[in-house]
Design a protein around this motif. Sequence first.
Motif, mmCIF file in Angstrom:
data_model
loop_
_atom_site.group_PDB
_atom_site.id
_atom_site.type_symbol
_atom_site.label_atom_id
_atom_site.label_comp_id
_atom_site.label_asym_id
_atom_site.label_seq_id
_atom_site.Cartn_x
_atom_site.Cartn_y
_atom_site.Cartn_z
ATOM 1 N N LEU A 78 0.830 -1.197 0.000
ATOM 2 C CA LEU A 78 0.000 0.000 0.000
ATOM 3 C C LEU A 78 0.871 1.256 0.000
ATOM 4 N N HIS A 79 2.031 1.162 -0.608
ATOM 5 C CA HIS A 79 2.953 2.282 -0.689
ATOM 6 C C HIS A 79 2.240 3.459 -1.360
ATOM 7 N N SER A 80 2.254 4.605 -0.705
ATOM 8 C CA SER A 80 1.645 5.848 -1.203
ATOM 9 C C SER A 80 0.138 5.739 -1.468
ATOM 10 N N ALA A 81 -0.524 4.749 -0.905
ATOM 11 C CA ALA A 81 -1.975 4.601 -1.066
ATOM 12 C C ALA A 81 -2.688 5.613 -0.172
ATOM 13 N N SER A 82 -3.925 5.936 -0.516
ATOM 14 C CA SER A 82 -4.729 6.833 0.302
ATOM 15 C C SER A 82 -5.888 6.052 0.905
ATOM 16 N N LEU A 83 -5.905 6.009 2.241
ATOM 17 C CA LEU A 83 -6.959 5.334 2.988
ATOM 18 C C LEU A 83 -7.622 6.335 3.933
ATOM 19 N N PHE A 84 -7.746 7.554 3.496
ATOM 20 C CA PHE A 84 -8.342 8.616 4.299
ATOM 21 C C PHE A 84 -9.774 8.226 4.674
ATOM 22 N N GLU A 85 -10.064 8.218 5.975
ATOM 23 C CA GLU A 85 -11.373 7.870 6.536
ATOM 24 C C GLU A 85 -11.853 6.469 6.148
ATOM 25 N N ALA A 86 -10.938 5.571 5.800
ATOM 26 C CA ALA A 86 -11.312 4.189 5.484
ATOM 27 C C ALA A 86 -11.610 3.429 6.768
ATOM 28 N N ASP A 87 -12.530 2.473 6.701
ATOM 29 C CA ASP A 87 -12.879 1.630 7.843
ATOM 30 C C ASP A 87 -12.125 0.316 7.722
ATOM 31 N N LEU A 88 -11.115 0.137 8.586
ATOM 32 C CA LEU A 88 -10.299 -1.071 8.613
ATOM 33 C C LEU A 88 -10.486 -1.825 9.929
ATOM 34 N N THR A 89 -11.657 -1.693 10.538
ATOM 35 C CA THR A 89 -11.957 -2.362 11.797
ATOM 36 C C THR A 89 -11.750 -3.861 11.647
#
Length: 155
Positions: A71-82
């Motif tokens: 996930l290099h340089s990926a954007s997970l802004f406000e992602a739900d990874l619960t």
Amino acid sequence: MADAECLNVLRQGPQAWNAWRGPSGYKKVDLSGALLQRMVLSGANLEGANLKDARFDGAKLDGASLAGANLHSASLFEADLTNAVLSRATFEFADLRKATLAGAKLDEANFHDARIGGVSFAGTDLRAANLDGALMSNMSFRGADLRHTGLRRAY
């Protein structure tokens, strides 16, 4: 660049994706640079996938497995990874601001130089994770396992 077949199957949802990928996740996955904002990918098997530069802003990845994913340089802004499994995943230079990571398994994950502001690592497994150089603010580590976690030059 993302593989067109991978994108087509993933857009059908996590059930179709997991069936296509097979029980052991043997299909190679390249979703680099894919635009996957706000997708519902709960429980998806993305183990070992190339997700470099992918955009998961606001996506639901709760219970998903991204173990060993790039996930290099990926954007997970406000992602739900619960409760997601992110063991050995690479998040170098990734944006995880305001992501939900409660109960996630992050052992040996690499967050070198990642942006992780406004994240709660409450109850997460961060054993031997690398947070060196990470930009962190408004964080919570209550109940997290931080044994052998690197925090050099973390801000």
